[in-house]
Design an enzyme around this catalytic site. Structure first.
Site, PDB file in Angstrom:
ATOM      1  N   ASP A 155       0.862  -1.187   0.000  1.00 19.75           N
ATOM      2  CA  ASP A 155       0.000   0.000   0.000  1.00 19.75           C
ATOM      3  C   ASP A 155       0.897   1.235   0.000  1.00 19.75           C
ATOM      4  O   ASP A 155       1.508   1.559   1.022  1.00 19.75           O
ATOM      5  CB  ASP A 155      -0.904  -0.017   1.226  1.00 19.75           C
TER       6      ASP A 155
ATOM      7  N   ASP B 106      -6.566   3.655  -3.284  1.00 22.38           N
ATOM      8  CA  ASP B 106      -6.773   3.452  -1.845  1.00 22.38           C
ATOM      9  C   ASP B 106      -8.255   3.531  -1.496  1.00 22.38           C
ATOM     10  O   ASP B 106      -8.740   2.798  -0.621  1.00 22.38           O
ATOM     11  CB  ASP B 106      -5.973   4.481  -1.045  1.00 22.38           C
TER      12      ASP B 106
ATOM     13  N   THR C  53      -2.672  11.537   4.215  1.00 23.64           N
ATOM     14  CA  THR C  53      -2.155  12.826   3.758  1.00 23.64           C
ATOM     15  C   THR C  53      -3.324  13.750   3.425  1.00 23.64           C
ATOM     16  O   THR C  53      -3.294  14.950   3.708  1.00 23.64           O
ATOM     17  CB  THR C  53      -1.251  12.638   2.540  1.00 23.64           C
TER      18      THR C  53
END
EC number: 2.7.1.33
Length: 259
Positions: free
Chosen positions: A6, A109, A132
């Protein structure tokens, strides 16, 4: 064994699934300049520390930072003799395709979290991922991703505040003891923490109103527990949601004869 990778904008996580459980999780800073050889030296060293006897025979990648995908592909091909699945690419199948505007590219994601959350919590979900960026993913009754919202992440907001206002220090986000700060650090912490509590609560309320149905809220990401301190924002927190989704997508492709 399955290697799940990931890659986010800040960090990349490697996890090994042995068919029944994840044996380990390892994290490294995301850097598109890192070569396949560097990845392997780092990963094999950590595997040796754990004294694992690993036989990786499949790999799957989710990468929100697309520039790293090439070297991760090389890693899988060169050192594990496997062709990785890359979520978001045409040859990686999803259990249910997203329903968004034509031509829209959905972050891998978000697709992975949708699959993982639907498997564990069923239909009609809002998945909040504190990364983020802080993302809100809406999961429909059949498990399809149907859109959501994106806001700047907590740490990104703190960094932007520090860079844009020279006199303001960089601080760590934490739950302040009071809303009214009596010094600069406490004021920033209050503004960021309570600001994000309000942001999550407000966006979730508006999504529920727009959907006009009950919806569970599932949180993931490193900062999720920070915002789960008695505010009743989330129905559940999942710290391994992305890896769970990656494993499910790999299994689905395998069942369909695609990998």
């Amino acid at each position: 064994m399955l290697l799940c990778i990931d890659t986010g904008n800040t960090n990349t996580v490697f996890s090994v699934w042995d068919g029944t459980q994840f044996l380990a999780h390892w994290r490294i800073r995301t850097d598109h300049r890192r070569t396949a050889d560097e990845y392997y030296v780092w990963l094999s060293t950590l595997i040796a520390v754990k004294k694992f006897e690993l036989q990786i025979d499949a790999c799957i990648i989710s990468a929100t930072a697309p520039r790293v995908v090439f070297n991760l592909r090389v890693l899988c091909n060169r050192y594990f003799d496997t062709r990785p699945l890359v979520v978001g690419k045409p040859d990686c199948l999803l259990p249910v395709e997203p329903r968004v505007d034509m031509g829209t590219t959905v972050g891998p994601d978000r697709l992975v979290n949708t699959v993982g959350a639907y498997d564990r919590h069923g239909p009609d979900l809002i998945v909040v991922d504190f990364g983020t960026a802080t993302t809100f993913d809406v999961v429909d009754g059949d498990g399809a991703y149907i859109g959501g919202a994106i806001a700047p992440g907590v740490n990104l907001s703190l960094e932007a505040l520090h860079m844009g206002a020279a006199s303001l220090p960089h601080v760590d986000v934490t739950m302040p003891g009071r809303v009214i700060g009596t010094n600069t650090v406490a004021c920033i912490q209050s503004g960021v923490f309570w600001g994000y509590v309000g942001l999550v609560d407000g966006i979730v309320d508006k999504i529920r109103a727009e959907r006009d149905r009950p919806m569970k809220v599932i949180a993931t990401g490193g900062l999720a527990p920070l915002f789960d301190q008695g505010f009743d924002l989330f129905d559940a927190i999942e710290d391994d949601l992305t890896m769970h989704g990656l494993r499910l997508i790999h299994d689905y492709n395998k069942e369909m004869g695609n990998g």
